[in-house]
Design a protein around this motif. Structure first.
Motif, PDB file in Angstrom:
ATOM      1  N   GLN B 314       0.832  -1.196   0.000  1.00  0.00           N
ATOM      2  CA  GLN B 314       0.000   0.000   0.000  1.00  0.00           C
ATOM      3  C   GLN B 314       0.870   1.250   0.000  1.00  0.00           C
ATOM      4  O   GLN B 314       1.896   1.290   0.663  1.00  0.00           O
ATOM      5  N   ASN B 315       0.437   2.261  -0.757  1.00  0.00           N
ATOM      6  CA  ASN B 315       1.163   3.524  -0.649  1.00  0.00           C
ATOM      7  C   ASN B 315       0.378   4.569   0.139  1.00  0.00           C
ATOM      8  O   ASN B 315       0.735   5.722   0.178  1.00  0.00           O
ATOM      9  N   ASP B 316      -0.708   4.128   0.763  1.00  0.00           N
ATOM     10  CA  ASP B 316      -1.469   4.987   1.670  1.00  0.00           C
ATOM     11  C   ASP B 316      -1.272   4.426   3.078  1.00  0.00           C
ATOM     12  O   ASP B 316      -1.611   3.283   3.348  1.00  0.00           O
ATOM     13  N   PHE B 317      -0.713   5.265   3.955  1.00  0.00           N
ATOM     14  CA  PHE B 317      -0.380   4.812   5.308  1.00  0.00           C
ATOM     15  C   PHE B 317      -1.632   4.301   6.039  1.00  0.00           C
ATOM     16  O   PHE B 317      -1.611   3.253   6.693  1.00  0.00           O
ATOM     17  N   LYS B 318      -2.747   5.037   5.871  1.00  0.00           N
ATOM     18  CA  LYS B 318      -3.959   4.673   6.599  1.00  0.00           C
ATOM     19  C   LYS B 318      -4.475   3.309   6.132  1.00  0.00           C
ATOM     20  O   LYS B 318      -4.897   2.471   6.924  1.00  0.00           O
ATOM     21  N   ARG B 319      -4.436   3.102   4.797  1.00  0.00           N
ATOM     22  CA  ARG B 319      -4.905   1.849   4.239  1.00  0.00           C
ATOM     23  C   ARG B 319      -3.990   0.699   4.668  1.00  0.00           C
ATOM     24  O   ARG B 319      -4.442  -0.409   4.956  1.00  0.00           O
ATOM     25  N   MET B 320      -2.692   0.986   4.718  1.00  0.00           N
ATOM     26  CA  MET B 320      -1.726  -0.012   5.180  1.00  0.00           C
ATOM     27  C   MET B 320      -2.101  -0.484   6.578  1.00  0.00           C
ATOM     28  O   MET B 320      -2.134  -1.689   6.865  1.00  0.00           O
ATOM     29  N   LEU B 321      -2.422   0.479   7.451  1.00  0.00           N
ATOM     30  CA  LEU B 321      -2.790   0.124   8.828  1.00  0.00           C
ATOM     31  C   LEU B 321      -4.090  -0.669   8.862  1.00  0.00           C
ATOM     32  O   LEU B 321      -4.255  -1.568   9.693  1.00  0.00           O
ATOM     33  N   ALA B 322      -5.022  -0.344   7.938  1.00  0.00           N
ATOM     34  CA  ALA B 322      -6.281  -1.084   7.908  1.00  0.00           C
ATOM     35  C   ALA B 322      -6.017  -2.551   7.600  1.00  0.00           C
ATOM     36  O   ALA B 322      -6.548  -3.443   8.260  1.00  0.00           O
ATOM     37  N   TYR B 323      -5.164  -2.805   6.597  1.00  0.00           N
ATOM     38  CA  TYR B 323      -4.838  -4.201   6.283  1.00  0.00           C
ATOM     39  C   TYR B 323      -4.097  -4.858   7.434  1.00  0.00           C
ATOM     40  O   TYR B 323      -4.296  -6.028   7.735  1.00  0.00           O
ATOM     41  N   SER B 324      -3.229  -4.092   8.069  1.00  0.00           N
ATOM     42  CA  SER B 324      -2.505  -4.665   9.199  1.00  0.00           C
ATOM     43  C   SER B 324      -3.483  -5.039  10.323  1.00  0.00           C
ATOM     44  O   SER B 324      -3.270  -6.019  11.030  1.00  0.00           O
ATOM     45  N   SER B 325      -4.589  -4.279  10.440  1.00  0.00           N
ATOM     46  CA  SER B 325      -5.598  -4.624  11.454  1.00  0.00           C
ATOM     47  C   SER B 325      -6.164  -6.013  11.199  1.00  0.00           C
ATOM     48  O   SER B 325      -6.379  -6.784  12.135  1.00  0.00           O
ATOM     49  N   ILE B 326      -6.425  -6.324   9.917  1.00  0.00           N
ATOM     50  CA  ILE B 326      -6.965  -7.645   9.590  1.00  0.00           C
ATOM     51  C   ILE B 326      -5.969  -8.726  10.001  1.00  0.00           C
ATOM     52  O   ILE B 326      -6.343  -9.750  10.566  1.00  0.00           O
ATOM     53  N   ALA B 327      -4.679  -8.450   9.752  1.00  0.00           N
ATOM     54  CA  ALA B 327      -3.654  -9.418  10.135  1.00  0.00           C
ATOM     55  C   ALA B 327      -3.624  -9.595  11.649  1.00  0.00           C
ATOM     56  O   ALA B 327      -3.501 -10.715  12.157  1.00  0.00           O
ATOM     57  N   GLN B 328      -3.760  -8.468  12.363  1.00  0.00           N
ATOM     58  CA  GLN B 328      -3.694  -8.544  13.833  1.00  0.00           C
ATOM     59  C   GLN B 328      -4.900  -9.289  14.393  1.00  0.00           C
ATOM     60  O   GLN B 328      -4.785  -9.997  15.392  1.00  0.00           O
ATOM     61  N   ILE B 329      -6.063  -9.119  13.738  1.00  0.00           N
ATOM     62  CA  ILE B 329      -7.234  -9.898  14.161  1.00  0.00           C
ATOM     63  C   ILE B 329      -6.925 -11.378  13.982  1.00  0.00           C
ATOM     64  O   ILE B 329      -7.365 -12.216  14.770  1.00  0.00           O
ATOM     65  N   GLY B 330      -6.126 -11.692  12.954  1.00  0.00           N
ATOM     66  CA  GLY B 330      -5.676 -13.067  12.760  1.00  0.00           C
ATOM     67  C   GLY B 330      -4.946 -13.599  13.983  1.00  0.00           C
ATOM     68  O   GLY B 330      -5.195 -14.724  14.423  1.00  0.00           O
ATOM     69  N   TYR B 331      -4.058 -12.783  14.575  1.00  0.00           N
ATOM     70  CA  TYR B 331      -3.350 -13.228  15.786  1.00  0.00           C
ATOM     71  C   TYR B 331      -4.334 -13.526  16.918  1.00  0.00           C
ATOM     72  O   TYR B 331      -4.197 -14.515  17.632  1.00  0.00           O
TER      73      TYR B 331
END
Lengths: 145, 508
Positions: B314-331
């Motif tokens: 992602q080249n949008d910081f906010k969108r990057m964090l949104a995807y990272s949220s999905i990954a963290q929900i995975g944890y």
């Protein structure tokens, strides 16, 4: 054999069969239709099917409307239907109306901004915005456009 | 466990706390709309959420020793009446939600000035409070249908709050619409599940359902109910294949809304999932259907990798964090999927730690948006020099996201790896570490753009306003604090995990 099957299984559960058909119809419309208003209609059918499920389970065989006589002289032999699912579904209906109106309000705003309520057209416009953004901000990704 | 039963007639102010925590924001919202004063709306909203926070502290103090409060709405005893039930587990979640609300509101005041037209501010705060009300209600109630009602209160207000981002980017409208469709399908699945449960047990009180379900674990109605409820709540949690609403919703919502949602909404949904999976359906029942091992666990691992991988590009910081949220929900789901006390503890710890980490990061993004007009990486490049305080906090948040020792993120990943090893699942432990390396890549990209590149020429220099900086730093310090002092988080999570694993006994 056939009667045993149709009797209790099909006819006896008619409400539940209709519930499943309605539910799947609604869900199908939500997924398959590209028009945003039609999606809301599908969502409505989907939610309405659940009302039917709840009301069906409130039915007690031979039961009458759960209203006590005026003098509260209750005859123990009278069977009443279960009123609780009805009450629950009143709440769910209110929620459904709120969701529908909010969805329609959003569609009005989408139409103002995009000039369309067709999903395909909206996706095209959004794709164009994304491409424009990527060209403008693409340097950080090594100039990928 | 001792259950304290309160009767309507002899209740004092103290006894009404479980309902007051909901009533305060719930009544403040229409009050501020009726007053219609733009000057008064923020103080009312802030006052209400601070009051709710205070009540949450009082409640936690009351139940921390293991007692439970059972509050009967209107004096009607359960199972006919609606019961509010507060124990250590949900008092902890109450504290998180009200605390975040009280911290986000000062931040929101400056943030929405540039993002939302002034004429909508009163309604914005009213909806914020309604959303808070819904989330608190979901947590505190002991009645299964009541969960649905509060879930819808919070969801409906969330859709509107997300759509408020349309003044910056019109895609917020379609994001809100998509979320509305998916959220409603999820909620309706949840209601179908409740209906089936009611058919099987004839009650809606959670503790009663749990008790009656124990006799009929293999019943097909109960199994269908379980499937509907897990999928329905799973949509709200954004379990991996059901996450499609999340990236757009988080990206285009106003910054303050994203902070609040990322830190609380998905967390409350996870709480509902835990309550239903463990307290209502018994852990024994879970073993039987193997849902966790064969469905939740693979998807959790998939989320950790797939979502992190997308985040890298992602080249949008906010969108990057949104995807990272999905990954963290995975944890979090991985912890649940391990189905052991250690795993559940890790899940609950990560729930909390990820909440504060993401709150800090999204607050940083909001400040960048305020100052540079966008959250794309070339908008924020070089801001590390122009805004040292903000960027330092973002770096702390980023390190916590990776799981660097000394931050909150490290603690939860450490506990999670330990839980996996305890089960002997070393490949899972390796995967946790491997996906953390993916987080290193995307966090490093941000740090690199912040510090090594020159700032864009048209950037309005200067630090963020104090009312945004202070909440940001409270979150950043919390990230470090809970990385060093783990007594509260791990202790409370362990108590909660034990309560959940003991099944319906935990509700009696």
């Amino acid at each position: 054999m056939f009667d045993e099957f149709t009797g209790p299984f099909i006819i006896g559960h008619m409400n539940y069969w209709l519930f499943i058909i309605l539910m799947m119809t609604g869900l199908y419309i939500v997924v398959a239709k590209g028009n945003l208003v039609k999606k809301i209609v599908g969502l409505n059918i989907f939610q309405t099917s659940v009302f039917m499920l709840y009301i069906s389970m409130g039915k007690v065989t031979g039961g009458t409307a759960p209203i006590f006589p005026h003098d509260l002289d209750i005859d123990p032999d009278v069977i009443y239907s279960n009123p609780l699912p009805h009450v629950l579904i009143l709440t769910a209906i209110v929620v459904g109306i709120a969701t529908t109106s909010l969805g329609l309000a959003l569609i009005v705003r989408i139409n103002e901004e995009y000039g369309s309520i067709e999903e395909e057209r909206i996706l095209e416009i959004e794709q164009a915005i994304t491409v424009a953004e990527n060209t403008a901000h693409g340097d950080v990704m090594g100039g990928r456009g | 466990m001792e259950t304290e039963i309160l009767h309507h007639t002899r209740a004092s102010f103290q006894d009404h706390l479980p309902v007051l925590v909901i009533l305060v924001p719930f009544l403040a919202a229409p009050l501020m709309v009726l007053l219609g004063s733009r000057r008064l709306s923020w103080p009312i909203a802030f006052g209400a959420s601070v009051a709710a926070f205070g009540i949450a502290i009082l409640l936690l103090a009351k139940v921390i020793d293991g007692t439970e409060i059972s509050y009967h709405i209107g004096g009607w005893a359960p199972p006919l009446g609606i019961e509010y039930r507060v124990d250590a587990a949900n008092a902890f979640v109450l504290l998180l939600v009200t605390g975040i609300a009280a911290i986000v509101l000062p931040y929101a005041r400056e943030s929405i000035k540039t993002e939302v037209p002034v004429r909508h501010h009163t309604l914005f705060y009213a909806l914020f409070l309604l959303c808070l009300t819904g989330l608190l209600g979901v947590v505190v109630t002991g009645d299964a249908f009541n969960v649905f009602v509060f879930l819808e209160i919070s969801s409906l207000s969330t859709y509107v709050l997300i759509a408020q981002g349309s003044y910056r980017d019109k895609r917020a409208l379609t994001a809100a619409y998509d979320y509305l469709i998916m959220g409603t399908i999820g909620a309706t699945f949840f209601v179908i599940g409740l209906g089936l449960l009611y058919m099987a047990t004839g009650t809606l009180n959670m503790a009663d359902i749990a008790e009656r379900i124990a006799d009929q674990g293999g019943n097909r109605t109960v199994r269908a109910a379980f499937a509907f409820i897990v999928v329905g709540v799973g949509l709200k949690v954004a379990i991996y294949p059901l996450h499609l609403w999340l990236p757009n919703a988080y990206t285009y919502a106003p910054s303050a809304v994203t902070v609040f949602l990322a830190a609380t909404a998905t967390k409350v949904a996870v709480y509902v999932l835990l309550r239903f999976m463990f307290s209502i359906f018994q852990p024994a029942f879970l073993f039987e259907v193997n849902t966790l091992e064969f469905i939740i666990l693979p998807f959790a691992v998939l989320a950790m990798f797939a979502a992190s991988f997308i985040a890298i590009f992602q080249n949008d910081f906010k969108r990057m964090l949104a995807y990272s949220s999905i990954a963290q929900i995975g944890y979090i789901l991985l912890g649940i999927g391990l189905l052991s006390e250690a795993g559940l503890t890790a899940a609950i710890v990560h729930l909390f730690n990820h909440g504060i980490t993401k709150a800090a990061l999204f607050m940083g993004v909001g400040i960048y948006v305020l100052r540079s007009g966008g959250s794309f990486l070339d908008d924020i490049q070089g801001l590390g020099r122009v805004m040292p305080l903000t960027s330092a906090a973002v770096v702390i948040g980023g390190l916590s996201l990776i799981g660097v020792p000394g931050t909150a993120g490290f603690i939860s990943k450490w506990v999670l790896v330990q839980a996996a090893l305890e089960k002997g699942w070393w490949p899972v432990a390796l995967m946790i570490v491997a996906s953390s390396l993916l987080a290193v890549i995307y966090v490093w990209r941000v740090i690199e753009t912040l510090y090594t590149k020159p700032p864009a020429s048209d950037v309005i220099a200067g630090e963020a306003p104090l009312s945004m900086l202070v909440p940001l730093w409270i979150m950043a310090i919390a990230c470090v604090w809970f990385g060093l002092d783990t007594d509260l988080t791990i202790g409370a999570s362990q108590t909660a995990a034990q309560g959940l694993l003991s099944g319906s006994a935990g509700m009696r």
